[in-house]
Design a protein around this motif. Structure first.
Motif, PDB file in Angstrom:
ATOM      1  N   ALA A   1       0.834  -1.209   0.000  1.00 28.19           N
ATOM      2  CA  ALA A   1       0.000   0.000   0.000  1.00 28.19           C
ATOM      3  C   ALA A   1       0.865   1.254   0.000  1.00 28.19           C
ATOM      4  CB  ALA A   1      -0.937  -0.013   1.207  1.00 28.19           C
ATOM      5  N   ALA A   2       1.913   1.268   0.816  1.00 26.55           N
ATOM      6  CA  ALA A   2       2.789   2.434   0.881  1.00 26.55           C
ATOM      7  C   ALA A   2       3.508   2.644  -0.444  1.00 26.55           C
ATOM      8  CB  ALA A   2       3.791   2.279   2.021  1.00 26.55           C
TER       9      ALA A   2
ATOM     10  N   MET B   1       6.312   7.653   8.562  1.00 29.18           N
ATOM     11  CA  MET B   1       5.505   6.977   7.542  1.00 29.18           C
ATOM     12  C   MET B   1       4.004   7.109   7.844  1.00 29.18           C
ATOM     13  SD  MET B   1       5.503   2.971   6.631  1.00 29.18           S
ATOM     14  CE  MET B   1       5.024   2.326   5.067  1.00 29.18           C
ATOM     15  N   PRO B   2       3.526   6.716   9.027  1.00 26.71           N
ATOM     16  CA  PRO B   2       2.092   6.901   9.291  1.00 26.71           C
ATOM     17  C   PRO B   2       1.685   8.364   9.418  1.00 26.71           C
ATOM     18  CG  PRO B   2       3.183   5.978  11.219  1.00 26.71           C
ATOM     19  CD  PRO B   2       4.178   5.959  10.096  1.00 26.71           C
ATOM     20  N   VAL B   3       2.595   9.209   9.891  1.00 29.53           N
ATOM     21  CA  VAL B   3       2.286  10.644   9.957  1.00 29.53           C
ATOM     22  C   VAL B   3       2.067  11.185   8.541  1.00 29.53           C
ATOM     23  CG1 VAL B   3       3.236  12.912  10.531  1.00 29.53           C
ATOM     24  CG2 VAL B   3       3.431  11.036  12.167  1.00 29.53           C
ATOM     25  N   THR B   4       2.925  10.779   7.613  1.00 25.07           N
ATOM     26  CA  THR B   4       2.754  11.183   6.211  1.00 25.07           C
ATOM     27  C   THR B   4       1.428  10.667   5.676  1.00 25.07           C
ATOM     28  OG1 THR B   4       5.147  11.170   5.868  1.00 25.07           O
ATOM     29  CG2 THR B   4       3.762  11.048   3.904  1.00 25.07           C
ATOM     30  N   ALA B   5       1.056   9.458   6.038  1.00 24.09           N
ATOM     31  CA  ALA B   5      -0.218   8.895   5.576  1.00 24.09           C
ATOM     32  C   ALA B   5      -1.406   9.703   6.107  1.00 24.09           C
ATOM     33  CB  ALA B   5      -0.328   7.436   6.005  1.00 24.09           C
ATOM     34  N   VAL B   6      -1.329  10.162   7.344  1.00 27.23           N
ATOM     35  CA  VAL B   6      -2.390  11.016   7.891  1.00 27.23           C
ATOM     36  C   VAL B   6      -2.487  12.311   7.085  1.00 27.23           C
ATOM     37  CG1 VAL B   6      -3.092  12.399   9.896  1.00 27.23           C
ATOM     38  CG2 VAL B   6      -2.338  10.035  10.200  1.00 27.23           C
TER      39      VAL B   6
ATOM     40  N   LEU C   1      -7.511   7.713  -0.303  1.00 29.41           N
ATOM     41  CA  LEU C   1      -7.761   8.064   1.092  1.00 29.41           C
ATOM     42  C   LEU C   1      -7.815   6.807   1.953  1.00 29.41           C
ATOM     43  CD1 LEU C   1     -10.264  10.700   2.326  1.00 29.41           C
ATOM     44  CD2 LEU C   1     -10.185   8.498   3.414  1.00 29.41           C
ATOM     45  N   VAL C   2      -8.516   5.789   1.488  1.00 31.74           N
ATOM     46  CA  VAL C   2      -8.626   4.535   2.244  1.00 31.74           C
ATOM     47  C   VAL C   2      -7.260   3.867   2.371  1.00 31.74           C
ATOM     48  CG1 VAL C   2      -9.627   2.207   2.207  1.00 31.74           C
ATOM     49  CG2 VAL C   2     -11.067   4.200   1.729  1.00 31.74           C
ATOM     50  N   MET C   3      -6.485   3.877   1.289  1.00 27.09           N
ATOM     51  CA  MET C   3      -5.132   3.306   1.353  1.00 27.09           C
ATOM     52  C   MET C   3      -4.288   4.045   2.387  1.00 27.09           C
ATOM     53  SD  MET C   3      -4.276   2.598  -2.671  1.00 27.09           S
ATOM     54  CE  MET C   3      -2.548   2.309  -2.370  1.00 27.09           C
ATOM     55  N   ALA C   4      -4.360   5.358   2.375  1.00 30.27           N
ATOM     56  CA  ALA C   4      -3.583   6.150   3.332  1.00 30.27           C
ATOM     57  C   ALA C   4      -4.051   5.896   4.763  1.00 30.27           C
ATOM     58  CB  ALA C   4      -3.680   7.631   2.983  1.00 30.27           C
ATOM     59  N   ALA C   5      -5.349   5.761   4.957  1.00 29.43           N
ATOM     60  CA  ALA C   5      -5.873   5.472   6.295  1.00 29.43           C
ATOM     61  C   ALA C   5      -5.371   4.120   6.778  1.00 29.43           C
ATOM     62  CB  ALA C   5      -7.399   5.520   6.284  1.00 29.43           C
ATOM     63  N   PHE C   6      -5.314   3.144   5.877  1.00 28.15           N
ATOM     64  CA  PHE C   6      -4.765   1.825   6.239  1.00 28.15           C
ATOM     65  C   PHE C   6      -3.298   1.940   6.625  1.00 28.15           C
ATOM     66  CE2 PHE C   6      -2.221  -1.776   4.699  1.00 28.15           C
ATOM     67  CZ  PHE C   6      -2.613  -2.731   5.638  1.00 28.15           C
ATOM     68  N   ILE C   7      -2.530   2.699   5.844  1.00 29.77           N
ATOM     69  CA  ILE C   7      -1.102   2.863   6.144  1.00 29.77           C
ATOM     70  C   ILE C   7      -0.924   3.543   7.501  1.00 29.77           C
ATOM     71  CG2 ILE C   7       1.008   4.066   5.413  1.00 29.77           C
ATOM     72  CD1 ILE C   7      -0.089   3.711   2.485  1.00 29.77           C
TER      73      ILE C   7
END
Length: 122
Positions: free
Chosen positions: A8-9, A75-80, A109-115
């Motif tokens: 996903a990332a 990584m998750p901060v970037t996804a948020v 958006l869903v992919m980023a939320a998962f990440i």
């Protein structure tokens, strides 16, 4: 889970890289003529370029911190941050009646939320 997170990332980083390169280096007039690029007519070139640079940073932020083991929380901060960007994209394309692009941005958006979820849980 790790494999799904990296896939996903990686996919989202490619999306961010392509979008960032086009918004940063392609003339706004050419972007406006492309499918889904009509929104650029309503914004200044500086705004579009800024979004492009942010997308380039997002591409790096989705991969490099975790891959290098340097501040992997980025990584998750970037996804948020990408989730927030996609909310804006959904609103923009929704106002323009571009439902196909709304749907595509919801997928991102869903992919980023998962990440973000998987990254913070790791």
């Amino acid at each position: 889970m790790d494999l799904a997170l990296w896939i996903a990332a990686g996919l989202l980083a490619v999306v961010a890289l392509v979008g960032g390169v086009s918004k940063t280096f392609v003339p706004v007039e050419k972007l406006a003529a492309a499918p889904g690029g009509g929104w650029t007519e309503d914004r200044g070139a500086g705004f579009v370029r800024t979004l492009g640079i942010l997308e380039l940073l997002a591409a790096a932020g989705l991969i490099l911190p975790a891959a290098l083991g340097i501040a992997p929380v980025l990584m998750p901060v970037t996804a948020v941050c990408w989730v927030l960007l996609m909310i804006g994209a959904v609103i923009t394309h929704g106002r323009r009646g571009e439902s196909a692009f709304v749907a595509l941005n919801v997928v991102y958006l869903v992919m980023a939320a998962f990440i973000a979820w998987a990254g913070f849980a790791a």
